[in-house]
Design an enzyme around this catalytic site. Structure first.
Site, PDB file in Angstrom:
ATOM      1  N   ALA A  52      -3.376   7.670  -5.744  1.00  0.00           N
ATOM      2  CA  ALA A  52      -1.968   7.249  -5.729  1.00  0.00           C
ATOM      3  C   ALA A  52      -1.973   5.752  -6.028  1.00  0.00           C
ATOM      4  O   ALA A  52      -1.995   4.918  -5.127  1.00  0.00           O
ATOM      5  CB  ALA A  52      -1.360   7.531  -4.369  1.00  0.00           C
ATOM      6  N   ALA A 108       0.849  -1.203   0.000  1.00  0.00           N
ATOM      7  CA  ALA A 108       0.000   0.000   0.000  1.00  0.00           C
ATOM      8  C   ALA A 108       0.877   1.242   0.000  1.00  0.00           C
ATOM      9  O   ALA A 108       2.098   1.149  -0.077  1.00  0.00           O
ATOM     10  CB  ALA A 108      -0.906  -0.013   1.228  1.00  0.00           C
ATOM     11  N   ASN A 109       0.277   2.409   0.050  1.00  0.00           N
ATOM     12  CA  ASN A 109       1.039   3.651   0.228  1.00  0.00           C
ATOM     13  C   ASN A 109       0.265   4.564   1.160  1.00  0.00           C
ATOM     14  O   ASN A 109      -0.840   4.240   1.591  1.00  0.00           O
ATOM     15  CB  ASN A 109       1.337   4.316  -1.127  1.00  0.00           C
ATOM     16  CG  ASN A 109       0.070   4.706  -1.840  1.00  0.00           C
ATOM     17  OD1 ASN A 109      -0.675   5.550  -1.392  1.00  0.00           O
ATOM     18  ND2 ASN A 109      -0.199   4.064  -2.988  1.00  0.00           N
ATOM     19  N   ARG A 110       0.849   5.706   1.479  1.00  0.00           N
ATOM     20  CA  ARG A 110       0.290   6.543   2.549  1.00  0.00           C
ATOM     21  C   ARG A 110      -0.760   7.542   2.077  1.00  0.00           C
ATOM     22  O   ARG A 110      -1.162   8.415   2.834  1.00  0.00           O
ATOM     23  CB  ARG A 110       1.409   7.312   3.244  1.00  0.00           C
ATOM     24  CG  ARG A 110       2.371   6.432   3.992  1.00  0.00           C
ATOM     25  CD  ARG A 110       3.340   7.268   4.788  1.00  0.00           C
ATOM     26  NE  ARG A 110       4.452   6.479   5.257  1.00  0.00           N
ATOM     27  CZ  ARG A 110       4.410   5.711   6.334  1.00  0.00           C
ATOM     28  NH1 ARG A 110       3.296   5.652   7.044  1.00  0.00           N
ATOM     29  NH2 ARG A 110       5.461   5.014   6.693  1.00  0.00           N
ATOM     30  N   SER A 111      -1.211   7.460   0.846  1.00  0.00           N
ATOM     31  CA  SER A 111      -2.208   8.432   0.373  1.00  0.00           C
ATOM     32  C   SER A 111      -3.459   8.398   1.265  1.00  0.00           C
ATOM     33  O   SER A 111      -3.959   7.332   1.600  1.00  0.00           O
ATOM     34  CB  SER A 111      -2.596   8.087  -1.066  1.00  0.00           C
ATOM     35  OG  SER A 111      -3.739   8.808  -1.421  1.00  0.00           O
TER      36      SER A 111
END
Ligand code: CTP
Length: 403
Positions: free
Chosen positions: A274, A208-211
């Protein structure tokens, strides 16, 4: 006309409070429903009785009144409005709004609302010019709070200068302009992507990412606010589904693309998600066990580029395709290269270099790159970026763009 519009009018305590009575009358003449909150100081200048007589509804004054709270709690007051108007807005109330204080009914309602806010400041000229007030106003501007006035002219104490409350009819005109603008994208269809994507490794783990999804959700809300029929395709996000928007929840980039394609045709697509560039080529069907030997090596495969795919969607291509880019150097040049590579019409390049001063903060510094020109926007909150973008899109279609 303002028939059917619901206005929450917050009256704070300055000598100009008497003009709020005229404002209520003018708004009701035009068919608006006006509900009023008065601060304690406002009640020193006009009485709740006069306000309630003109509004044809009780004036709300007390956060701690059990009767008021049971009849119409502060959260309902904050939500059951199409527009919140603060007139007059004193230096004190502007400061409390800028700080996010919530120590009386007016400030609590202002903090609890996610509706558009219009302030009409009124104060002594030196209070208006004080750096503290100017900083507070700049902060509210950046947050997307609308403002009318103050006007220059004679002030109550015999002085003259900036600080006069805008005239009631000017405030009414600003309110009418707000509602007229609110239909500028009526009949248009919009698609927005938002949030991160989750790419599974096995049934319980993912990349995942922090968006946060804040920017994309705000854009969907702003487009819907201008009347566009809006579909929001969102990866996993904590942001609530925006009102008046059809939100489709997805997990992976491939699901996001499928949901976007299902939403076509649209007039405008804004890709703010993102999206993970890669996914695990062959996600395990069962949970990976750590006692199975050496740590697993993840083989990655490239995900579809949603912005690029929508930009090349043939007859189904949205008339206007907009992407985002986060850049730390050569912001405009890199953004223009990205625009051409992806085939989209506009790129909103966000300068995230340490020099921009916006890194890690609440504000974004945007440059809108459209192949012909570059628009440099001042630092703005995500909500203000969303509102400015929605207006820019409306202007593009109004000027005949996308035909
Ligand atoms: N985007 C997309 N699908 C992807 C990847 C990106 O739709 N698989 C969109 C994003 O929503 C955004 C833009 O493309 O509008 C960002 O492009 P990207 O190439 O990911 O740029 P950056 O994130 O700025 O990264 P880079 O450093 O690789 O340029």
């Amino acid at each position: 006309m303002l028939s059917g519009r619901r206005i929450l009018l917050i009256i704070s305590g300055g000598i100009a409070a008497y003009k709020s009575l005229e404002l209520i009358r003018r708004l009701r003449e035009r068919g608006a429903a006006v509900r009023c909150i008065m601060t304690a100081a406002a009640q020193q200048f006009v009485t709740p009785l006069a306000v309630s007589a003109l509004a044809a509804e009780k004036a709300y004054t007390d956060l701690w009144s059990l009767t008021d709270e049971s009849e119409m709690g502060h959260l309902r007051l904050a939500q059951e409005a199409d527009l919140v108007v603060v007139a007059p807005a004193t230096a004190d109330l502007l400061a409390r709004m800028a700080m996010g204080l919530a120590d009386d009914l007016a400030s609590t309602a202002l903090l609890a609302t996610d509706k558009p806010i219009l302030v009409a400041p009124a104060m002594n000229v030196r209070m208006w010019q004080h750096p503290a007030t100017q900083e507070n106003v700049a902060r509210l501007d950046a947050r997307g709070v609308r403002r009318i006035g103050p006007n220059a002219g004679p002030l109550a104490e015999g002085e003259s200068g900036m600080g006069r409350l805008a005239e009631p009819l000017e405030i009414v005109a600003a309110i009418e302009a707000f509602f007229a603008g609110s239909g500028r994208l009526k009949g248009r269809r919009a698609l927005v992507t938002s949030g991160p994507t989750h790419e599974p490794i096995d049934p319980v783990r993912y990349i995942a990412n922090r968006s946060s999804g804040k920017q994309g959700h705000a854009i969907a809300a702003a487009l819907a606010g201008l009347g566009a029929e809006t579909v929001l395709v969102s990866g996993p996000s904590r942001e609530p589904d925006p009102p008046s928007v059809r939100t489709v929840h997805v997990e992976t980039a491939r699901d996001m693309l499928a949901a976007c394609e299902a939403a076509l045709p649209v007039d405008v697509a804004v890709c703010a998600a993102a999206v993970a560039d890669w996914r695990v080529a062959a996600a395990a069907e069962q949970k990976l066990k750590k006692d199975a030997g050496a740590p697993p090596a993840l083989v990655l495969a490239e995900n579809p580029d949603i912005l690029k795919t929508l930009s090349a969607a043939g007859p189904n291509r949205p008339k206007l395709v907009i992407g985002f880019a986060a850049e730390t150097e050569h912001v405009v040049r890199h953004a223009e290269e990205k625009r051409r590579r992806k085939g989209c019409d506009w790129i909103l390049a966000n300068d995230v270099s340490p020099q921009s001063g916006t890194f890690g903060g609440d504000c974004n510094t945007i440059h809108l790159v459209d192949g012909a020109a570059v628009e440099d926007w001042p630092p703005l909150s995500k909500r203000a970026v969303a509102e400015r973008l929605a207006k820019r899109i409306a202007a593009y279609f109004a000027e005949g763009g996308g035909r």
